[in-house]
Scaffold this active site. Sequence first.
Site, short mmCIF file in Angstrom:
data_model
loop_
_atom_site.label_atom_id
_atom_site.label_comp_id
_atom_site.label_asym_id
_atom_site.label_seq_id
_atom_site.Cartn_x
_atom_site.Cartn_y
_atom_site.Cartn_z
CB SER A 149 126.32 5.53 47.39
OG SER A 149 126.82 6.74 47.91
N1 SAM Z 1 126.12 7.42 53.39
C1 SAM Z 1 124.90 8.01 52.94
C2 SAM Z 1 123.79 6.99 52.78
O1 SAM Z 1 123.99 5.81 53.08
O2 SAM Z 1 122.68 7.42 52.40
C3 SAM Z 1 125.07 8.83 51.69
C4 SAM Z 1 125.83 10.06 51.96
S1 SAM Z 1 125.62 11.38 50.81
C5 SAM Z 1 126.45 10.76 49.40
C6 SAM Z 1 126.78 12.54 51.54
C7 SAM Z 1 126.31 13.12 52.85
O3 SAM Z 1 127.39 13.86 53.42
C8 SAM Z 1 125.16 14.11 52.70
O4 SAM Z 1 124.09 13.72 53.52
C9 SAM Z 1 125.76 15.43 53.16
O5 SAM Z 1 124.85 16.31 53.78
C10 SAM Z 1 126.84 14.95 54.12
N2 SAM Z 1 127.91 15.92 54.40
C11 SAM Z 1 128.53 16.77 53.55
N3 SAM Z 1 129.46 17.50 54.21
C12 SAM Z 1 129.43 17.07 55.51
C13 SAM Z 1 130.16 17.44 56.68
N4 SAM Z 1 131.08 18.40 56.68
N5 SAM Z 1 129.88 16.80 57.84
C14 SAM Z 1 128.93 15.83 57.88
N6 SAM Z 1 128.20 15.45 56.81
C15 SAM Z 1 128.45 16.06 55.63
#
Ligand code: SAM
Length: 217
Positions: free
Chosen positions: A58
Amino acid sequence: MSELEMMVARLRTMGFLKSEQAEKAMLTIDRAIFIPNEYKSLAYSDNAFPIGYGQTISAPTVVSFMLDKLELKPGMKILEVGTGSGYNAALISHILGVRGKLISIEILPQLYDLAKKNLSKVASLLPNNLTMLCMDGSEGYEKEALYDRIVITAAMPSLEFNSPFVKQLKKDGKIVAPVGNSWSQNLILYDNKTRTSQRVLSVMFVPLVGKGGFKPD
Ligand code: SAM
């Protein structure tokens, strides 16, 4: 002033990073470490970047806004769903300090590995308070509940009062999470003390997948 210091100064001027701990964490953890090589030269710009597998890190304004809304304090116990690059996890871990605890969950094994690699580069700057899990976090992580704060960094279809996330929250706990579909999303701040939800920002996050998330088409 370094580019990192300039990024943090810009965020402060814009009214973000209200707590001293959040500002210190952003200055200590170099965002460039978490940005893929092809975008490294833009690491301090206010942009989200692809981190592979259709996911993103983000923008700094969104990360700071979420940190501010979480009102993190050293010693808290936090659940993060969506480790991604590991950047947000590193910031939270730094803010929580040695007495705190952070559980960060990532569903994609490739990104779990990427975050591990990235976080190993800043390990000497972080207290030993982070547990990373590779699993579906769409219904939280009951084993370690109750949490002071839950932060979800992928967009949830909804956040109801009977959600597993609310059940895993301390009485005075808070949740910060994007809620909505790929056309319209709002960042929601849920306060368990008043049992109220507030829309605090219009955002665009990748979808939360898994059991409690969006079903693939
Ligand atoms: N916080 C992160 C960073 O600092 O880089 C960015 C996160 S990214 C916008 C969203 C993340 O949520 C992705 O890596 C995705 O694979 C993960 N995600 C999606 N569904 C998920 C789930 N059910 N459980 C865990 N992670 C999940």
